[in-house]
Structure formats: C-alpha cells, structure tokens
Design an enzyme around this catalytic site. Structure first.
Site: not given
Lengths: 141, 411
Positions: B126, B366-369
């Site tokens: 992100h 979501h691990h910033c993705a």
C-alpha cells in the site's frame, strides 16, 4: 535510590502473549463457529448491509427482514475468524423477534455478555463486527 | 565487538547479539513487519544520545561537528550498502515517507498529461500503491498492473507488453512482503528505460535480506526502511540517481533544505540536502549505519545461507501438515525469507492468536497488500517471516503451533 529497570538478571521475563482468556475458544464459541446459525443469503430480505474489518480481512453481510417495527428474519454470511463468525451467529439468533427500539438499546457490553468470553483489545473488532453492521442498519431506520 | 565474524554457519549463537531473544524466548517470525535490534545498533544510538548529541549542519562547536560527521558517515555507509554514491542518499522517516516524498517531487518535476500511465506490479505494498493512486487522481493518469504468472512470480512477458511510450512511471518491488518472491527488477527496468519511464523500486522487504545494488537493478529511484534490517524505527532511505536528483524539485520545504531565503522566495541547498527539510533522524541514521555494518560483517553469503536453509526447512515441514496451503515459490534462492500460508478451517487471525500463546509470533491479515490478496483470491493470510537469527528450531515451534491451532479449532 536507583530509578529505572532492575538489572536484566532480576527482571521478570515479559509475558509475550496478549492478555488472553485461556477459555477464548470455549465449546459454545467453537460450536457457533463451525456450525453457524442463520448462515447464508436468504431468499427475501428488506435490508442488506456489509461490513469489513480491514485489519484481519474479516467480511460480514447481514440480511434483515422486518414485519413493521419487528425483526422477522435475520441471516448473515461472510468470511472471518472464530470470534466474528460466532458473534454473527449468536447475534442473528438474539435479534429475531425484537423490535427496533429494543435493538437500539443494545451495547457492545451485551455482545461480550452474549459471547461469554473475555475479549482482548486485539479481538474487539472481531467480536463487534456483526453488531457494528446492525448499528449501521439501525442508524437509517 | 560482540557479534560473530564472517561465520558461514550462523547458529543459535547469533541470537546472543540481540537482547530481545534472551528477554522473551519468543520464536520471532515477524521480521518482515519489523526485525529485532542487535546490541551494536543500540550502542551506536546510545553513544549519540549520551556522548555527542547535537544538531547537524548547524552548530559551530565541536560536538555539532562530530554529530555532523557521524551523520554524514552514516550516509556514506548506506550509499556503499546499496552500491550508490553519498549524494544519492536521502534520509527520510520511513519507506512510506520516502514513497510519498518521491511522488510529490515527481509531480513537481515531470510533465504528466491526462492519459499517461503508471505501471505497478500486482505485488506492491500500500505504501507504493496509495501515493501513486493519489497522483493518478490529481493528474488524471491511468493505473495499470503487471499481473502474476504461475507460481507466485510476476508475469514478465506481460510486463514488457504493458510498458509503452505512454508509461511514465513503473513501480516494482524487489521482494514481495507477502509472497517473499524476489523479483527480477532488471528485466523490467530495461524496458522501462527504453520507453523513457521512471523506474521506482521498493526494496523494503529485500534490504538486509538479500544483496542490494542499484546498479544491478538498473533503477532510477529505490527506497526502504531501516527497521526491517536490524536498524531502528523512524528512518527510511530514498535513493535517487544523481542526474535525476539534480533535476528533481523538492517535495517538502522548510529549514535545513534551503540555500537562501528572502521574504518572497527561496533557493535550495545542493543535492541531497534539499530533500531533507527539518532536523533529520540523526540517531536513527547512525543506528541504521551500525545495522548495515553489522550485516556486512556477517556477510550476505552467510545471511542468505541461513535464510534459505530455514525457509526450505519450514516450507517442507509445513507442506507435510494436512490442509496447510503455501503461497511461496519452491526455490528458496528466489525468496526473501517469507512464507505465507493458510490452514483450512482455521482463520489466520485465530492461527496467530493460538500461536502467540505458544510464544510464536507470526502475522495475520492482508499485510498492506490488498490488491495482491484479491488477485490470490484471499482476504487474509498467515505469514511467517525468517531472518538470519531464526533457526530450524523456530520453524519446528511454528509447525507445532499450527498443529495446536488445528486441534483447538478441530480443523
């Protein structure tokens, strides 16, 4: 007097685990998680509201049918952790037959009581996902 | 020096360099979120705070000169760490700040026209996607994504096809923070160059985990943070090719970045100072340089050997557990030490919680993705990330924890 931390050798090892109730995955939580009640999109409904918890990716859609001011049908679907699914399952059971005035008096505390487990800060959003969805519906009714 | 020298066989002993492990006993498998800090980094920062603390580039007294020398020395160390020159290194607050600063500066510099394109990989974090999305909205640009091919790698054929003269910016991460895949950035940057596009590389998951050379990657800009490579939080690095930086208009303004200021207007300092408005993260830069030296001392051959060994071992161990799905390439040499997985019947959040009771730290979510997770058809994944201080023992504790989670949820 020495102010500050004692030497490392005398320090207690910090507890890594969160402040969690060992009973988080109690039998009734697991039962509602593995066999959620009122799960799946209904054929008819009056309101549909979707919420998500972006932090852990939980998604939940709540479908309500009304008979006047009374909730005549409540179902949900979604993808989530044991706590959020169990909370959705229990909430749909609880609100059926209640009228809007009663539902508006519900608080997060009622959800914690309903789940019957201690909810840590990291699980608050999971526990309250279905409730927050309901609140969004009630806000416009 | 407490740390091990050029050992080709990193063992449990390396953990002694990190006070964290002695204090907690955690199987720490979340270095892709933030790594642990070795004592040498803490010592370097403490020396600044207790012996030579002063602001940089300002005071005309001895201490300030020393602080400035150490700070500029840190810049030199980081430049060497990625094969750049000192003038090409900008210190920022984080990788995300680097990305935002760069986006603003590019907006102030490039002639972007409606319909121009920005090409991103489907793996981007992100911190890379969102600033470029905002730029695209302001300038009416089109966002285009390089899809995934089979086996959790980028589709390079498609990448080459998607780069056209309309492409102005290409952003590809060196290693995915979810899949761990080390991308062949060079294969894409050369096509980008031919088409006159700016090539940006997010090296956050790769820095300190695999050798990094801006020359080999053939990129124009590259950024990473300090805290995933044994450095402190609160510092990021932005590399820019010298000739590009000379033409780049600053993104942030204020003290420290100016040459002269009148009531009406100002002129800028030389490169890279003009991109560092305000007091920079001095202690953090010194700490990051100590981290880079520590990593150099162990050496990338030993670091890679350890990461690849533990990754392969963990991958194989987990793949033998029924109903565990793995989201990583098979060849450990193409992975930055990251192993994402799901367990059928156990939501990632529950897995992370049950593992944490077993003193095993993994990440879930979501691990910033998010765009990558939707391409994978998932809303959340478990992620175990391995650094050179992790051992096969840590992987065994992960596997035991997964079995416990399955038992708890009767999955």
């Amino acid at each position: 007097m020495r102010i500050g931390l004692p030497p490392a050798s005398k320090r207690q090892k910090p507890r890594f685990a969160h402040n969690m109730d060992e009973e988080l995955y109690k039998e009734n939580i697991l039962d509602h998680y593995r066999h959620p009640r009122n799960f799946g999109k209904p054929e008819t409904y009056d309101v549909r509201e979707k919420s998500s918890n972006p932090l852990c990716g939980d998604e939940l859609t709540l479908y309500l049918a009304f008979d006047g001011e009374t909730v005549s049908g409540a179902r949900f679907e979604g993808d989530g952790c044991a706590i959020s699914i169990a909370a959705g399952s229990m909430l749909t059971e609880k609100i059926k037959g209640k009228d809007i005035g009663e539902l508006k008096l519900m608080t997060p505390g009622d959800i914690y009581t309903m789940l019957g487990i201690k909810i840590s800060h990291t699980r608050e959003k999971c526990a309250l996902l279905a409730y927050a969805t309901l609140i969004n519906i009630l806000a416009v009714r | 020096m407490r740390y091990l020298k050029k050992s080709m066989n990193i063992s449990e002993k390396i953990k002694n360099d990190f006070p964290f492990f002695e204090k907690t006993g955690v199987a720490y498998l979340d270095s892709a979120a933030t790594s642990q800090t070795p004592q040498v980094v803490l010592d370097a920062m403490e020396a600044y705070y207790t012996i030579f603390r002063a602001n940089v580039h300002r005071g005309l007294y001895g201490l300030s000169a020393e602080a400035t020398e150490r700070f500029e020395g840190a810049r030199e160390t980081i430049a060497q760490f990625i094969g750049a020159s000192k003038e090409e290194i900008i210190f920022t607050g984080s990788a995300t700040m680097s990305s935002n600063l760069l986006t603003y500066a590019l907006e102030n510099t490039l002639e972007l026209r409606e319909g121009d394109e920005i090409l991103l990989s489907a793996m981007e974090h992100h911190s890379s996607i969102v600033p470029l999305q905002e730029l695209a909205q302001r300038k009416k640009l089109k966002l285009v994504y390089i899809p995934l091919a089979e086996g959790f790698a980028l589709d390079y054929k498609e990448a080459k096809r998607l780069i056209t003269p309309r492409t102005k910016i290409v952003a590809v991460m060196r290693a995915s923070n979810v899949l761990g895949t080390i991308n062949d950035v060079r294969a894409i940057s050369q096509t980008a160059r031919k088409n006159g596009a700016i090539m940006i590389v997010d090296a956050t998951s790769a820095a300190g985990h695999a050798p990094l050379s801006v020359k080999d990657l053939d990129c124009d800009y590259l950024y990473f943070s300090g805290h995933k490579m044994c450095g402190p939080t609160g510092i990021g690095v932005l590399y820019g090719r010298r000739d590009f930086l000379e033409k780049l208009y600053p993104g942030f303004f204020g003290g420290g970045m100016i040459d002269r200021v009148t009531r009406e207007k100002s002129s800028w300092r030389e490169v890279p100072g003009r991109f560092e408005a305000g007091t920079p993260p001095i202690a953090e830069a010194i700490g990051l340089a100590a981290a880079a030296e520590y990593i150099n001392e162990i050496g990338f051959p030993a670091i890679r050997e350890q990461i690849e060994d533990v990754f392969s071992y963990a991958r194989e161990t987990l793949s033998r557990i029924p109903n565990v799905s793995i989201y990583a390439r098979t060849d450990a040499r193409e992975n930055a030490g990251i192993l994402s997985f799901t367990i059928k019947g156990v939501h990632p959040h529950d897995a992370a919680e049950i593992l944490s009771r077993e003193n095993v730290a993994i990440r879930a979510g979501h691990h910033c993705a998010e765009p990558l997770l939707s391409e994978l058809g998932e809303t959340a994944l478990c992620r175990a990330s391995f650094y050179f201080y992790n051992t096969r023992g840590d992987a065994d504790r992960l596997a035991a924890g997964i079995k416990k989670a399955k038992a708890t949820l009767r999955a």
